[in-house]
Scaffold this active site. Structure first.
Site, PDB file in Angstrom:
ATOM      1  N   LYS A  22      46.562  49.215  26.397  1.00 44.13           N
ATOM      2  CA  LYS A  22      45.158  49.517  26.723  1.00 44.13           C
ATOM      3  C   LYS A  22      45.047  50.198  28.086  1.00 44.13           C
ATOM      4  CE  LYS A  22      42.771  46.148  28.813  1.00 44.13           C
ATOM      5  NZ  LYS A  22      42.102  46.438  30.079  1.00 44.13           N
ATOM      6  N   ASN A  23      45.798  49.698  29.075  1.00 45.31           N
ATOM      7  CA  ASN A  23      45.638  50.234  30.423  1.00 45.31           C
ATOM      8  C   ASN A  23      46.328  51.578  30.631  1.00 45.31           C
ATOM      9  OD1 ASN A  23      44.008  48.124  31.075  1.00 45.31           O
ATOM     10  ND2 ASN A  23      45.533  47.002  32.298  1.00 45.31           N
ATOM     11  N   ARG A  96      34.205  48.209  33.598  1.00 38.60           N
ATOM     12  CA  ARG A  96      34.507  48.915  34.832  1.00 38.60           C
ATOM     13  C   ARG A  96      35.153  50.272  34.562  1.00 38.60           C
ATOM     14  NH1 ARG A  96      34.625  45.962  39.106  1.00 38.60           N
ATOM     15  NH2 ARG A  96      36.168  47.320  40.041  1.00 38.60           N
ATOM     16  N   CYS A 120      33.084  41.138  39.301  1.00 38.19           N
ATOM     17  CA  CYS A 120      33.905  40.910  38.128  1.00 38.19           C
ATOM     18  C   CYS A 120      34.483  39.512  38.234  1.00 38.19           C
ATOM     19  CB  CYS A 120      34.965  42.000  38.152  1.00 38.19           C
ATOM     20  SG  CYS A 120      36.422  41.690  37.245  1.00 38.19           S
ATOM     21  N   ARG A 125      36.722  43.602  43.569  1.00 44.04           N
ATOM     22  CA  ARG A 125      37.133  44.876  42.988  1.00 44.04           C
ATOM     23  C   ARG A 125      36.295  46.095  43.410  1.00 44.04           C
ATOM     24  NH1 ARG A 125      38.804  44.147  36.847  1.00 44.04           N
ATOM     25  NH2 ARG A 125      40.217  45.823  37.379  1.00 44.04           N
ATOM     26  N   PRO A 126      36.298  46.393  44.702  1.00 45.39           N
ATOM     27  CA  PRO A 126      35.579  47.593  45.150  1.00 45.39           C
ATOM     28  C   PRO A 126      36.310  48.872  44.736  1.00 45.39           C
ATOM     29  CG  PRO A 126      36.834  46.656  46.953  1.00 45.39           C
ATOM     30  CD  PRO A 126      37.021  45.729  45.788  1.00 45.39           C
ATOM     31  N   ASP A 308      48.438  40.379  35.729  1.00 39.72           N
ATOM     32  CA  ASP A 308      47.886  40.250  34.374  1.00 39.72           C
ATOM     33  C   ASP A 308      48.645  39.227  33.524  1.00 39.72           C
ATOM     34  OD1 ASP A 308      45.960  42.093  34.990  1.00 39.72           O
ATOM     35  OD2 ASP A 308      46.911  43.775  33.974  1.00 39.72           O
ATOM     36  N   ARG A 400      38.712  42.451  24.121  1.00 40.38           N
ATOM     37  CA  ARG A 400      38.703  43.659  24.944  1.00 40.38           C
ATOM     38  C   ARG A 400      40.094  44.268  25.037  1.00 40.38           C
ATOM     39  NH1 ARG A 400      37.375  42.547  30.555  1.00 40.38           N
ATOM     40  NH2 ARG A 400      38.310  44.607  30.602  1.00 40.38           N
TER      41      ARG A 400
HETATM   42  N1  EPU Z   1      41.071  47.819  45.726  1.00 31.93           N
HETATM   43  C1  EPU Z   1      40.264  48.091  46.813  1.00 31.93           C
HETATM   44  N2  EPU Z   1      39.624  49.311  46.851  1.00 31.93           N
HETATM   45  C2  EPU Z   1      39.744  50.238  45.872  1.00 31.93           C
HETATM   46  C3  EPU Z   1      40.582  49.938  44.768  1.00 31.93           C
HETATM   47  C4  EPU Z   1      41.237  48.716  44.720  1.00 31.93           C
HETATM   48  O1  EPU Z   1      40.123  47.271  47.725  1.00 31.93           O
HETATM   49  O2  EPU Z   1      39.129  51.309  45.976  1.00 31.93           O
HETATM   50  C5  EPU Z   1      41.764  46.505  45.673  1.00 31.93           C
HETATM   51  C6  EPU Z   1      41.280  45.609  44.533  1.00 31.93           C
HETATM   52  O3  EPU Z   1      40.097  44.908  44.880  1.00 31.93           O
HETATM   53  C7  EPU Z   1      42.472  44.701  44.313  1.00 31.93           C
HETATM   54  C8  EPU Z   1      43.660  45.618  44.613  1.00 31.93           C
HETATM   55  O4  EPU Z   1      43.135  46.722  45.362  1.00 31.93           O
HETATM   56  O5  EPU Z   1      42.457  43.661  45.219  1.00 31.93           O
HETATM   57  C9  EPU Z   1      44.365  46.161  43.396  1.00 31.93           C
HETATM   58  O6  EPU Z   1      43.424  46.653  42.471  1.00 31.93           O
HETATM   59  P1  EPU Z   1      43.720  47.868  41.513  1.00 31.93           P
HETATM   60  O7  EPU Z   1      42.839  49.006  41.895  1.00 31.93           O
HETATM   61  O8  EPU Z   1      45.190  48.114  41.410  1.00 31.93           O
HETATM   62  O9  EPU Z   1      43.214  47.282  40.117  1.00 31.93           O
HETATM   63  P2  EPU Z   1      42.539  48.132  39.005  1.00 31.93           P
HETATM   64  O10 EPU Z   1      43.125  49.480  39.021  1.00 31.93           O
HETATM   65  O11 EPU Z   1      41.061  47.990  39.091  1.00 31.93           O
HETATM   66  C10 EPU Z   1      44.253  47.724  37.084  1.00 31.93           C
HETATM   67  C11 EPU Z   1      44.199  47.156  35.700  1.00 31.93           C
HETATM   68  C12 EPU Z   1      44.010  45.646  35.792  1.00 31.93           C
HETATM   69  C13 EPU Z   1      45.182  45.069  36.575  1.00 31.93           C
HETATM   70  C14 EPU Z   1      45.265  45.738  37.957  1.00 31.93           C
HETATM   71  C15 EPU Z   1      46.457  45.286  38.766  1.00 31.93           C
HETATM   72  C16 EPU Z   1      43.293  48.968  34.394  1.00 31.93           C
HETATM   73  C17 EPU Z   1      42.168  49.529  33.630  1.00 31.93           C
HETATM   74  N3  EPU Z   1      43.109  47.784  34.984  1.00 31.93           N
HETATM   75  O12 EPU Z   1      43.009  47.389  37.689  1.00 31.93           O
HETATM   76  O13 EPU Z   1      44.033  45.149  34.473  1.00 31.93           O
HETATM   77  O14 EPU Z   1      45.003  43.699  36.732  1.00 31.93           O
HETATM   78  O15 EPU Z   1      45.336  47.171  37.795  1.00 31.93           O
HETATM   79  O16 EPU Z   1      47.628  45.537  38.084  1.00 31.93           O
HETATM   80  O17 EPU Z   1      44.344  49.576  34.451  1.00 31.93           O
HETATM   81  C18 EPU Z   1      43.505  43.659  32.742  1.00 31.93           C
HETATM   82  O18 EPU Z   1      44.068  44.441  31.962  1.00 31.93           O
HETATM   83  O19 EPU Z   1      43.143  42.501  32.411  1.00 31.93           O
HETATM   84  C19 EPU Z   1      43.241  44.091  34.114  1.00 31.93           C
HETATM   85  C20 EPU Z   1      42.378  43.479  34.905  1.00 31.93           C
END
Ligand code: EPU
Length: 426
Positions: A22-23, A96, A120, A125-126, A308, A400
């Protein structure tokens, strides 16, 4: 709201096949925004988040054809014209999704209006870093009424040093950079296989990318991308969840159609617990019997132990002999499953970012509630070893991201069924 009813006690035995990730599928679908030609994606999982992303792209003007019959995991997307470059709150609120279309929309159309992702269940998650670096590439971004609005003539290549490793941040800016004017260098990038998968699709579309899968990615912007056909990676988190299901039930399970090289951290952890994991080609055979030992786990970015799988590992930790300290380093509140596991008899104490799980504890069936996608998987795993019938509410979270999970589990011996509406409608 659908519920699962799970009767614990059966070891999982047999072979279970893994679906597409999915991701990976989500950013790859978003990448179709970058070209007016057709993008064909194979191995798309049939899960609710993908359905939501299809709706989102269709609402922007994309033509999306769904595969059916034997081609049910294929989707053809053509964004010949994007008449409405908007990600509406009503569509994206559940997953998101808006942050993944922001970069490609600006790169392709010079404008985007996307709903800001809200809070969330796993943390704040900003997306401040997405915004900061798109602005550095020349986008003018404003915020009103819960939406971000971005405009630019053409994005310009730039130098990005991520202060935090972010998966969708890396993906979003990668999609922005491929059509930008000049070179973009990104340092401290996410190295997750999902980033590499997206880069492979973009390269097949004509993008010039070096270093995907390492922490430094270089992109030479091009003026146009073309259509491509791409097969999505197998889902390493689904594979890991099922490996942990095999381990917790004392089973003998072949997890097939996966990429074992993406699962190194979990395989090592399971070995340390005393679970046997034998890899042959695209199959991991998981066998667990006898006493398993407690092992500490800390979630980190890839190739470390994935956040995850933290909840699912915690379910296993309740069945390990001794105390496992599980530390969550990626998200600030990803312990919602703890209270539910405790209702089933687990002995877990949270202190800050760590949880001490004391095992081995017999679990007993209870009525429990899912709070997010992976927390639901943790509850299903616990239910597979609990004494009695566990009722798991709000399984729409599970839908999901896990394709036909109850059928897959039933196929290897689990007693799990989906209960529709509990009270019939008059
Ligand atoms: N972060 C910031 N600012 C930003 C972006 C991220 O502070 O602009 C912080 C987040 O708050 C967090 C950290 O950086 O503390 C890492 O977040 P990341 O951006 O890597 O997470 P994501 O990209 O939103 C993806 C997956 C998640 C998975 C995470 C970590 C997708 C669609 N989602 O989320 O998957 O947990 O990477 O590996 O790819 C899931 O599948 O259940 C899921 C939540």
């Amino acid at each position: 709201m659908d519920k699962f009813v799970v009767r614990g006690g059966n070891p999982l035995i047999g072979t279970v096949r893994i679906s597409g990730a999915k991701n990976s599928a989500r950013p790859c679908m978003a990448a179709s925004i970058l070209t007016e030609d057709e993008v064909v994606l194979e191995n798309i999982p049939q899960v609710r988040d993908i359905e939501t992303e299809r709706k989102l792209l269709a609402s922007m003007g994309a033509q999306i054809e769904l595969g059916y019959g034997r081609a049910q995991h294929r989707t053809r997307i053509q964004c010949a014209s994007l008449s409405n470059p908007v990600a509406a709150y009503e569509i994206v609120k559940t997953m998101r999704a808006s942050s993944l279309v922001l970069g490609p929309l600006i790169a392709r159309t010079g404008m985007a209006r996307v709903s800001m992702p809200g809070g969330c269940d796993i943390g704040s998650r900003p997306i401040d870093l997405h915004i900061k670096y798109l602005e550095k590439m020349g986008a003018k971004i404003t915020q009103d009424h819960g939406y971000l609005e971005a405009r630019t003539d053409r994005l310009k290549g730039t130098h990005i040093i991520w202060e935090k490793i972010t998966v969708t941040g890396t993906e979003d800016l990668l999609m922005a950079a491929v059509l930008a004017d000049g070179e973009t260098i990104m340092e401290n990038c996410a190295r997750e296989p999902e980033v590499t998968d997206l880069a492979a699709l973009l390269t097949a579309m004509g993008a010039k990318i070096e270093g995907a899968g390492t922490s430094t990615i270089r992109v030479q912007g091009v003026t146009k991308l073309h259509g491509a056909r791409h097969r999505i990676n197998p889902d390493r988190i689904e594979a890991g969840t099922l490996m942990l299901a095999g381990a917790i039930t004392g089973g003998d399970l072949n997890v097939s159609g996966c990429d074992p090289s993406h699962l190194g951290a979990l395989i090592n952890t399971l070995h340390s617990c005393g679970v046997r994991c034998d890899v042959t080609g695209d199959t991991i055979r998981v066998r667990s019997e006898g006493i398993l030992r407690a092992v500490d786990v800390t979630t980190v970015e890839y190739p470390g132990f994935p956040t995850d799988l933290q909840g699912q590992y915690m379910a296993l930790a309740t069945q390990l002999e001794g105390t496992s300290i599980i530390t969550e380093n990626i998200f600030d509140s990803r312990f919602k499953h703890v209270q539910e596991l405790a209702r089933m008899g687990a002995d877990i104490h949270i202190q800050g970012r760590s949880a001490a799980v004391r095992g081995k504890t017999p679990l007993s069936a209870a009525a429990v509630m899912c709070s997010d996608l992976r927390a639901s998987a943790a509850l299903v795993l616990a239910a597979l070893v609990a004494e009695g019938e566990t009722i798991i509410d709000r399984v729409y979270h599970m839908d999901r991201g896990y394709e036909n999970i109850e059928e897959k589990l039933r196929g290897v011996g689990a007693q799990i069924r989906r209960m529709g509406e509990v009270f019939g409608k008059k």
